[in-house]
Scaffold this active site. Structure first.
Site, PDB file in Angstrom:
ATOM      1  N   SER A  56      -1.295  -1.136  -3.237  1.00  0.00           N
ATOM      2  CA  SER A  56       0.040  -0.818  -3.773  1.00  0.00           C
ATOM      3  C   SER A  56       0.484   0.512  -3.188  1.00  0.00           C
ATOM      4  O   SER A  56      -0.347   1.383  -2.881  1.00  0.00           O
ATOM      5  CB  SER A  56      -0.037  -0.702  -5.300  1.00  0.00           C
ATOM      6  OG  SER A  56       1.139  -0.097  -5.799  1.00  0.00           O
TER       7      SER A  56
ATOM      8  N   TYR B 120      -4.057   3.439 -11.963  1.00  0.00           N
ATOM      9  CA  TYR B 120      -3.710   2.286 -11.122  1.00  0.00           C
ATOM     10  C   TYR B 120      -3.735   2.727  -9.657  1.00  0.00           C
ATOM     11  O   TYR B 120      -4.364   2.076  -8.811  1.00  0.00           O
ATOM     12  CB  TYR B 120      -2.332   1.772 -11.526  1.00  0.00           C
ATOM     13  CG  TYR B 120      -1.755   0.689 -10.651  1.00  0.00           C
ATOM     14  CD1 TYR B 120      -2.415  -0.526 -10.463  1.00  0.00           C
ATOM     15  CD2 TYR B 120      -0.515   0.867 -10.037  1.00  0.00           C
ATOM     16  CE1 TYR B 120      -1.862  -1.529  -9.679  1.00  0.00           C
ATOM     17  CE2 TYR B 120       0.046  -0.134  -9.258  1.00  0.00           C
ATOM     18  CZ  TYR B 120      -0.625  -1.324  -9.075  1.00  0.00           C
ATOM     19  OH  TYR B 120      -0.075  -2.317  -8.294  1.00  0.00           O
TER      20      TYR B 120
END
Ligand SMILES: NC(=O)c1ccc[n+]([C@@H]2O[C@H](COP(=O)([O-])OP(=O)(O)OC[C@H]3O[C@@H](n4cnc5c(N)ncnc54)[C@H](OP(=O)(O)O)[C@@H]3O)[C@@H](O)[C@H]2O)c1
Length: 273
Positions: free
Chosen positions: A144, A155
């Protein structure tokens, strides 16, 4: 039909970007193993694949558990007899948030590490012996653009691990003839609102454009990049992370208003104040 007679395992293939990847691989001739937890969504995608004339099967697995991953890969091999391509797409994320009693550091890290990094590590490691038996086999991981940004908390940390793992596994798997690459998506529209979200910022949904191209990306735009990396056309590419974000990460966002002076559409298409 770049993947005719090949078997591709797609984690998180029952929804969102993973569903897009699974359908793309089927369109190009692959038999597809879809791995996730939600059986109902899995059955829906398998039905879609069958209706299109393809061959897909759902395998239920909690991918943060090594034991479960071992059993799942055994089941995939028993069903399909081979494994050529692995796409580590499953994951979950959220932005930074304060430490709370209900969400303490240990369980929070276990959650993000488990779904994003442990899953990628376990599935890759236990797939290697099977991938090594096939010609032109490869792994494609999904990270990501959160890896660039500090506001995405654990994350971003776990996805940075996925990119490092890509390089590490590329080195380990090269002698076995297996390539390992990664895609780092920016904002991608998924689910029922995907079409409207991908349409851009005119409706004021975004206070700033979600990409330099003034729209979100689509699962298909990630899926076609996965297919390229998994194909022979990428035969000299390994250990790399390709950013697919419509230019999001090359923009210095605080300077966007100055673009208005030169009539750049990125700013002129932004919601009116
Ligand atoms: N959408 C974006 O804008 C964007 C941007 C950058 C990166 N990404 C990455 O792209 C990937 C797909 O994103 P998405 O937007 O399609 O996400 P999504 O709609 O939330 O789908 C996540 C998928 O992962 C599966 N999954 C999650 N945790 C799992 C676990 N512990 N074990 C097994 N399966 C698990 C889910 O299935 P079950 O719930 O059924 O298990 C689901 O299929 C993720 O890795 C995400 O981090 C997305």
């Amino acid at each position: 039909m770049r993947f005719k007679d090949k078997v591709a395992l797609i984690t998180g293939g029952n929804y969102g970007i993973g569903r897009g990847i699974a359908l793309q691989m089927v369109r190009e001739g692959a038999n597809v193993a879809i791995v996730a937890r939600n059986e109902q969504r899995g059955a829906q995608v398998v039905a879609e694949i069958s209706e299109s004339g393809g061959n897909g099967e759902f395998f239920k697995a909690e991918l943060s558990s090594e034991e479960t991953v071992i059993g799942m890969i055994d089941a995939v091999i028993e069903h399909f007899g081979r494994l050529d391509i692995v796409v580590n797409n499953a994951g979950c994320g959220s932005q930074n948030c304060g430490i709370e009693a209900a969400d303490p550091p240990g369980p929070r890290w276990a959650n993000f590490r488990g779904a994003n990094l442990d899953s990628t590590y376990f599935v890759s490691a236990h797939s290697l012996p099977h991938l090594a038996k096939c010609e032109d086999s490869s792994i494609v991981n999904i990270s990501s653009t959160a890896t660039f940004h500090g506001n995405w908390g654990l994350y971003g940390v776990a996805k940075s691990g996925v990119e490092a793992l890509t390089r590490s596994f590329a080195a380990e798997a090269a002698p076995l003839g297996i390539r390992v690459n990664c895609i780092s998506p920016g904002w991608i529209g998924t689910g029922e609102d995907a079409d409207s979200a991908a349409a851009g910022t005119e409706d004021g949904e975004w206070s700033l454009p979600p990409s330099l191209l003034n729209r979100m990306g689509t699962p298909e735009e990630i899926a076609t990049t996965v297919a390229f990396l998994a194909s022979k056309e990428a035969s000299f590419i390994t250990g790399q992370t390709i950013v697919v974000d419509g230019g999001l990460t090359i923009i210095d966002y605080p300077s966007i208003p100055t673009l208005d002076k030169v009539g750049h559409r990125l700013y002129s298409h932004s919601p009116k104040k």
